[in-house]
Design an enzyme around this catalytic site. Structure first.
Site, PDB file in Angstrom:
ATOM      1  N   LYS A  80       0.872  -1.169   0.000  1.00 26.87           N
ATOM      2  CA  LYS A  80       0.000   0.000   0.000  1.00 26.87           C
ATOM      3  C   LYS A  80       0.911   1.220   0.000  1.00 26.87           C
ATOM      4  CE  LYS A  80      -4.585   0.689   0.530  1.00 26.87           C
ATOM      5  NZ  LYS A  80      -5.740  -0.109   0.212  1.00 26.87           N
ATOM      6  N   VAL A 184     -21.567   0.313  -4.631  1.00 27.97           N
ATOM      7  CA  VAL A 184     -21.737  -1.141  -4.520  1.00 27.97           C
ATOM      8  C   VAL A 184     -23.176  -1.484  -4.138  1.00 27.97           C
ATOM      9  CG1 VAL A 184     -20.930  -3.255  -3.427  1.00 27.97           C
ATOM     10  CG2 VAL A 184     -19.328  -1.388  -3.811  1.00 27.97           C
TER      11      VAL A 184
HETATM   12  P1  NAD Z   1     -20.184   4.872  -1.722  1.00 26.40           P
HETATM   13  O1  NAD Z   1     -19.631   6.044  -1.032  1.00 26.40           O
HETATM   14  O2  NAD Z   1     -20.493   4.970  -3.176  1.00 26.40           O
HETATM   15  O3  NAD Z   1     -21.517   4.364  -0.999  1.00 26.40           O
HETATM   16  C1  NAD Z   1     -21.704   4.383   0.369  1.00 26.40           C
HETATM   17  C2  NAD Z   1     -23.139   4.801   0.614  1.00 26.40           C
HETATM   18  O4  NAD Z   1     -23.385   4.689   2.007  1.00 26.40           O
HETATM   19  C3  NAD Z   1     -23.430   6.238   0.208  1.00 26.40           C
HETATM   20  O5  NAD Z   1     -24.581   6.290  -0.618  1.00 26.40           O
HETATM   21  C4  NAD Z   1     -23.669   6.941   1.541  1.00 26.40           C
HETATM   22  O6  NAD Z   1     -24.636   7.986   1.449  1.00 26.40           O
HETATM   23  C5  NAD Z   1     -24.152   5.802   2.407  1.00 26.40           C
HETATM   24  N1  NAD Z   1     -23.972   6.010   3.850  1.00 26.40           N
HETATM   25  C6  NAD Z   1     -22.977   6.642   4.495  1.00 26.40           C
HETATM   26  N2  NAD Z   1     -23.182   6.625   5.813  1.00 26.40           N
HETATM   27  C7  NAD Z   1     -24.324   5.934   6.023  1.00 26.40           C
HETATM   28  C8  NAD Z   1     -25.049   5.544   7.170  1.00 26.40           C
HETATM   29  N3  NAD Z   1     -24.652   5.890   8.395  1.00 26.40           N
HETATM   30  N4  NAD Z   1     -26.177   4.818   7.004  1.00 26.40           N
HETATM   31  C9  NAD Z   1     -26.615   4.500   5.766  1.00 26.40           C
HETATM   32  N5  NAD Z   1     -25.964   4.837   4.638  1.00 26.40           N
HETATM   33  C10 NAD Z   1     -24.825   5.541   4.766  1.00 26.40           C
HETATM   34  O7  NAD Z   1     -19.139   3.684  -1.458  1.00 26.40           O
HETATM   35  P2  NAD Z   1     -19.044   2.288  -2.221  1.00 26.40           P
HETATM   36  O8  NAD Z   1     -17.986   2.390  -3.261  1.00 26.40           O
HETATM   37  O9  NAD Z   1     -20.382   1.802  -2.583  1.00 26.40           O
HETATM   38  O10 NAD Z   1     -18.441   1.373  -1.063  1.00 26.40           O
HETATM   39  C11 NAD Z   1     -19.248   0.944   0.019  1.00 26.40           C
HETATM   40  C12 NAD Z   1     -18.394   0.166   1.015  1.00 26.40           C
HETATM   41  O11 NAD Z   1     -17.802  -0.954   0.344  1.00 26.40           O
HETATM   42  C13 NAD Z   1     -17.217   0.967   1.580  1.00 26.40           C
HETATM   43  O12 NAD Z   1     -16.979   0.511   2.898  1.00 26.40           O
HETATM   44  C14 NAD Z   1     -16.050   0.555   0.693  1.00 26.40           C
HETATM   45  O13 NAD Z   1     -14.816   0.690   1.368  1.00 26.40           O
HETATM   46  C15 NAD Z   1     -16.380  -0.893   0.441  1.00 26.40           C
HETATM   47  N6  NAD Z   1     -15.798  -1.438  -0.780  1.00 26.40           N
HETATM   48  C16 NAD Z   1     -16.121  -0.889  -1.984  1.00 26.40           C
HETATM   49  C17 NAD Z   1     -15.581  -1.437  -3.150  1.00 26.40           C
HETATM   50  C18 NAD Z   1     -15.935  -0.893  -4.502  1.00 26.40           C
HETATM   51  O14 NAD Z   1     -15.730  -1.598  -5.499  1.00 26.40           O
HETATM   52  N7  NAD Z   1     -16.477   0.307  -4.596  1.00 26.40           N
HETATM   53  C19 NAD Z   1     -14.713  -2.558  -3.079  1.00 26.40           C
HETATM   54  C20 NAD Z   1     -14.427  -3.110  -1.816  1.00 26.40           C
HETATM   55  C21 NAD Z   1     -14.979  -2.528  -0.681  1.00 26.40           C
END
Ligand code: NAD
Length: 368
Positions: A80, A184
């Site tokens: 990282k 996601v």
């Molecule tokens: P994102 O920011 O697009 O989506 C997160 C969503 O959660 C947002 O719509 C936000 O408004 C909502 N949110 C925030 N706080 C909240 C709460 N207290 N209650 C309800 N909703 C809430 O992020 P993402 O890319 O969809 O990723 C989601 C999670 O998955 C993260 O933890 C990320 O680290 C993990 N992740 C994502 C990927 C990827 O491919 N994007 C890969 C591995 C892990």
């Protein structure tokens, strides 16, 4: 900080400090373990309050990548990097090209990708200086938005979980509570809707929530309701550390399976879930679809191949459940065991064939 003591604690191979006065670059690359292949991991840009804070963060994240790649069947190690700076004000082409030149000096031992605070555009600048970068623009042979494949991996992991708990891998009719309908979460809701599940969803962002209600007939609930709502599967897809001493006793689900990183506030919470007969799909295994997708760029991105590899997450979760039963440990501990067993096997093989502590970096192409 006693850096070498810190490195010895978890057998880190290398910590590289990168400084360029002209561009203001202050970056640190941590390579934890390259037994399985070159270390791959994102570059985080963050205004760390101190150098020690940046070192602790990059070391912790690099080690996590070793486990994630190993448990995901990738021939990659864990690494990282962090750039100390504010992503809103301190970014420039010169900064990322300077960083790219440092990556190039590592000769492929570390492959950089995007992370919190960095973007495809930044990766494009890095790409000018080095080929050891993934997550570049689709027009440059990149793999694009990882979210759909992360969601697919989560769905596959859920199949393994429902098979274990309910005796069938069909998700039809299951009640799934999704926390977060972002990148996601949205794609996951779409897949779950196609599977015939009943969706309960929350999001703090009204537009994101409204979209899944409208498109997939999801039932919307308030953010503070989602953890306690009766359901078959709770899918955390928003924040980390949502399961702790307070929230675990409130859960009314049989399975926890979602994309969020670091779902458990502490590792011991995995045991707490197990004692309540709640099956936990370890976060770094079930959410590895994005990593598997981006790693495919190293072979010349092929969406069908990447998709096929992501589908195997179902089998990995099955194996983890089997190890958890075999060893009488929680599934998060079993995931670490799966990763360590694979590294140990390859490590003894490497020593046998090459006698080199890092092995050969170039010949591992095929993902198992
Ligand atoms: P994102 O920011 O697009 O989506 C997160 C969503 O959660 C947002 O719509 C936000 O408004 C909502 N949110 C925030 N706080 C909240 C709460 N207290 N209650 C309800 N909703 C809430 O992020 P993402 O890319 O969809 O990723 C989601 C999670 O998955 C993260 O933890 C990320 O680290 C993990 N992740 C994502 C990927 C990827 O491919 N994007 C890969 C591995 C892990």
């Amino acid at each position: 900080m006693r850096v070498f003591e810190k490195l010895a604690e978890y057998r880190y191979e290398q910590l590289v400090f990168c400084h360029d006065k002209a561009t203001g670059l202050q970056a640190i690359v941590a390579i934890h373990d390259t037994t399985l292949g070159p270390a791959l991991g994102g570059c985080r840009m963050y205004p760390y309050a101190s150098e020690d804070e940046a070192i602790v963060d990059v070391l912790r994240l690099a080690r996590g990548m070793t486990y994630k790649a190993a448990a995901s069947g990738l021939n990659l190690g864990g690494g990282k990097s962090v750039i100390i700076g504010d992503p809103h004000t301190d970014k420039s082409e010169a900064l990322f090209r300077s960083f790219g030149r440092y990556i190039e000096t590592l000769g492929g031992r570390y492959i950089v990708a995007e992370d919190v605070g960095t973007s495809t555009e930044d990766a494009n600048f890095i790409r000018v200086e080095t080929s050891h970068v993934v997550g570049v623009d689709v027009t440059r042979g990149g793999s694009g938005d990882p979210s759909p494949l992360t969601a697919l991996g989560v769905l596959q992991g859920m199949r393994a979980c429902v098979e274990e708990v309910f005796g069938t891998s069909s998700l039809e009719g299951r009640v799934v509570a999704v926390q977060g309908a972002g990148h996601v979460g949205y794609y996951l809701c779409r897949l779950l809707h196609q599977e015939g599940t009943n969706l309960i969803v929350t999001d703090v962002h009204e537009a994101a929530l409204g979209r899944v209600v409208k498109e997939f007939g999801a039932k919307a609930v308030e953010p503070n309701e989602i953890l306690t709502i009766p359901c078959d599967i709770f899918a955390p897809c928003a924040l980390g550390a949502v399961l702790d001493d307070v929230t675990i006793p409130e859960l009314r689900c049989r399975i926890v399976a979602g994309s969020a990183n670091n779902v458990l506030a502490e590792s011991g919470h995995g045991q707490d879930l197990s004692e309540r007969s709640i099956l936990y799909a370890p976060d770094y295994v079930i959410n590895a679809g994005g990593l598997i997708n981006v790693a495919d760029e190293l072979e010349g991105y092929n969406e069908r191949r990447a998709t096929a590899r992501v589908m195997r997450i179902e089998d990995r979760i099955r194996r983890i459940i089997a190890i958890s039963k075999r060893d009488g440990v929680s599934t998060n501990v079993a995931a670490d065991t799966l990763a360590l067993e694979r590294i140990a096997t390859i490590s003894s093989m490497e020593r046998l064939h090459t006698g080199h502590p890092y092995g050969q970096l170039s010949r591992r192409r095929e993902t198992i």
